[in-house]
Design an enzyme around this catalytic site. Structure first.
Site, PDB file in Angstrom:
ATOM      1  N   HIS A 127       0.712  -1.118  -0.087  1.00 50.18           N
ATOM      2  CA  HIS A 127      -0.137   0.054   0.136  1.00 50.18           C
ATOM      3  C   HIS A 127       0.816   1.169   0.018  1.00 50.18           C
ATOM      4  O   HIS A 127       0.473   2.418   0.586  1.00 50.18           O
ATOM      5  CB  HIS A 127      -0.946   0.096   1.096  1.00 50.18           C
ATOM      6  CG  HIS A 127      -1.706  -1.286   1.754  1.00 50.18           C
ATOM      7  ND1 HIS A 127      -3.242  -1.601   0.847  1.00 50.18           N
ATOM      8  CD2 HIS A 127      -1.396  -2.303   2.244  1.00 50.18           C
ATOM      9  CE1 HIS A 127      -3.161  -2.690   1.254  1.00 50.18           C
ATOM     10  NE2 HIS A 127      -2.496  -3.262   2.059  1.00 50.18           N
ATOM     11  N   LYS A 145      17.165  21.134 -11.315  1.00 49.42           N
ATOM     12  CA  LYS A 145      16.427  19.842 -11.806  1.00 49.42           C
ATOM     13  C   LYS A 145      17.408  18.850 -12.261  1.00 49.42           C
ATOM     14  O   LYS A 145      18.293  19.300 -12.963  1.00 49.42           O
ATOM     15  CB  LYS A 145      15.313  20.233 -12.558  1.00 49.42           C
ATOM     16  CG  LYS A 145      14.269  20.957 -12.037  1.00 49.42           C
ATOM     17  CD  LYS A 145      13.501  20.037 -10.760  1.00 49.42           C
ATOM     18  CE  LYS A 145      12.610  19.112 -11.070  1.00 49.42           C
ATOM     19  NZ  LYS A 145      11.379  19.563 -11.797  1.00 49.42           N
ATOM     20  N   GLU A 199      10.259   8.101 -17.183  1.00 49.37           N
ATOM     21  CA  GLU A 199       8.969   8.848 -17.513  1.00 49.37           C
ATOM     22  C   GLU A 199       8.497   8.159 -18.839  1.00 49.37           C
ATOM     23  O   GLU A 199       7.354   8.071 -19.083  1.00 49.37           O
ATOM     24  CB  GLU A 199       8.969  10.162 -17.409  1.00 49.37           C
ATOM     25  CG  GLU A 199       9.266  10.554 -15.641  1.00 49.37           C
ATOM     26  CD  GLU A 199       9.287  11.983 -15.592  1.00 49.37           C
ATOM     27  OE1 GLU A 199       8.691  12.958 -16.601  1.00 49.37           O
ATOM     28  OE2 GLU A 199       9.797  12.396 -14.725  1.00 49.37           O
TER      29      GLU A 199
END
Ligand code: ARG
Length: 466
Positions: free
Chosen positions: A155, A282, A289
């Protein structure tokens, strides 16, 4: 040049010509088309369906065309109707009227499915090698990290301590099944369709077994109507590719999470990450992705083909020409994703200390506290209750279980003695799980050995495929 001009008085509308043409997609099968034709024409000669001199002349012509396409002397004509028309037209242009005998006893309907199967056989082997390369990287990493403790999750909540080896070997199992599926697809597509003609074979004394043998197929298809209508092999392959992408996508999702400041479990190599045009700090996991995104695209390819096929009556219908764009896209996308993903995993830095620290939080050893009580005679359900209360207390006093004093622990159960601390140390929690399949180094060693053997055996199986 059209292969079917005789019955028509007018040329086809230009837009229809473009609409009907498949050469921009099927041109990549030129080699398979020529190899298929070589086997066919050899058979026509052997069976005296055409004179053997003509058969030889056609063979030479086809071989010449193949080498000229390969060294760039012949450019594939983008305005041709399809690859098959182009090759046949070029042959006749080169060798003269004998070229017109090549198409005796066959149709583009059996020809196109033959070409696609030949192409797919090679492509599936290549994808299998891509999967095995990824598995080799998983193998290498898993050998390095049998002692790298990290939290396992259910979970998305910290659950029990595992090791990085144990975690990534889960993916190795998925990819093992994928290899099995590829071999399975291969087995079913290994039936040679040529000789089925347009749908009902032909009246010539053709030798289909001979053609199958020449082309390395293990058998011939048994029903000519099915032969030219079947695209199961393409759908099955896309379904296998979709499954591979699904596995890559789950792995990608984890890499993306692990790269966040919140997890910080791994750092991607500069070569496998990208920056932001505005935010100088970044470092983005674009590869992972993109793999996750491209998974949707491969599912789309599978859906395309399932939908194209769903209402088609027997036998060949032109709708089926749409198969190759989806199939090739699925193959290209999966192969590129696998290769790029493999490099990303191979070069990614594993932050052992951060993983270990994360495993120490979130009461990942709570089950082991309960198991400790059980081994000293408490019923599991009662032990579960006691440890639940201990956890509640820990949350209140902001401590982990191992930070509680023995007296504190004894206030929950008199059974606790000094040995509890050793029993719930994260390393003990991992190493005591010696069950086959578990995280202990002894269990993981078995998984590593199995993967190592799997890679060797699979490579052997692939090299035996014709
Ligand atoms: N280009 C077609 C395909 O890819 C094969 C040609 C079949 N044409 C025909 N008129 N039956 O499916």
């Amino acid at each position: 040049m059209k292969l079917w001009g005789g019955r028509f008085k007018k040329d086809v509308n230009l837009l229809v010509n473009d609409f009907n043409s498949s050469i921009n997609i099927d041109s990549r099968m030129y080699k398979e088309d020529i190899i298929g034709s070589l086997a066919h024409v050899k058979m026509l000669g052997k069976q005296n369906i055409i004179p053997s001199d003509d058969s030889l002349k056609i063979s030479h012509g086809l071989k010449e065309i193949l080498s000229r396409i390969e060294n760039g002397v012949i450019k594939i004509d983008e305005t041709a109707e399809d690859l098959h028309s182009f090759i046949e037209g070029t042959l006749t242009y080169y060798i003269g009227d004998e070229g017109k005998k090549l198409h005796t006893g066959r149709s583009r309907n059996d020809q196109v499915t033959l070409d696609t199967k030949l192409y797919l056989k090679e492509a599936l082997k290549n994808v299998a090698h891509d999967v095995l390369s990824l598995q080799s990287v998983i193998l290498e990493k898993s050998k390095e990290h049998t002692g790298t403790i990290m939290p396992g999750y259910t979970h998305m909540q910290k659950a029990q301590p595992i090791t990085f080896s144990h975690h990534i070997l889960a993916y190795a199992e998925m990819f093992k099944r994928d290899i099995g599926r590829i071999l399975d697809c291969y087995k079913r597509l290994d039936e040679m369709p040529l000789g089925s003609g347009a749908l009902a074979t032909s009246t010539y004394p053709i030798d289909r077994e001979f053609v199958a043998k020449e082309l390395g197929f293990s058998k011939i298809t048994l029903n000519s109507i099915d032969s030219v209508s079947d695209r199961d092999y393409a759908i099955e392959s896309l379904s296998t590719l979709s499954m591979i992408m699904m596995h890559l996508s789950r792995f990608s999702e984890e890499v993306i999470l692990w790269c966040t400041g919140e997890f910080n479990f791994v750092e991607l190599d500069d070569e496998y990450s990208t920056g932001s045009s505005i935010m100088p700090q970044k470092k983005n996991p674009d590869v992972a992705e993109l793999v996750r995104g491209k998974t949707g695209r491969v599912y789309g390819d599978l859906m395309t083909l399932l939908t194209v096929m769903k209402g088609l009556p027997l036998a060949y219908n032109k709708d089926m020409q749409e198969d190759k764009e989806a199939l090739f896209d699925g193959l290209d996308t999966s192969s590129l994703s696998l290769k790029t993903f493999t490099g990303m995993v191979q070069t990614m830095k594993i932050k052992k200390d951060v993983m270990r620290k994360a495993a120490a939080g979130g009461f990942t050893n709570a089950t082991d506290v309960a198991d400790y009580l059980v081994k000293k005679g408490t019923a599991f359900r009662n032990a579960h209750e006691i440890v639940g209360e201990i956890v509640l207390h820990c949350i209140k006093v902001n401590k982990s279980i191992e930070e509680l004093s023995l007296d504190e622990l004894k206030s929950f159960s008199p059974i606790f003695t000094e040995d509890i601390y050793k029993a719930i140390d994260l390393l003990t929690c991992v190493e005591e799980r010696k069950v086959i399949g578990g995280p202990s180094s002894s269990s993981v060693t078995i998984q590593i050995a199995s993967l190592e053997k799997f890679i060797i055996v699979s490579k052997e199986s692939l090299s035996c495929l014709k």
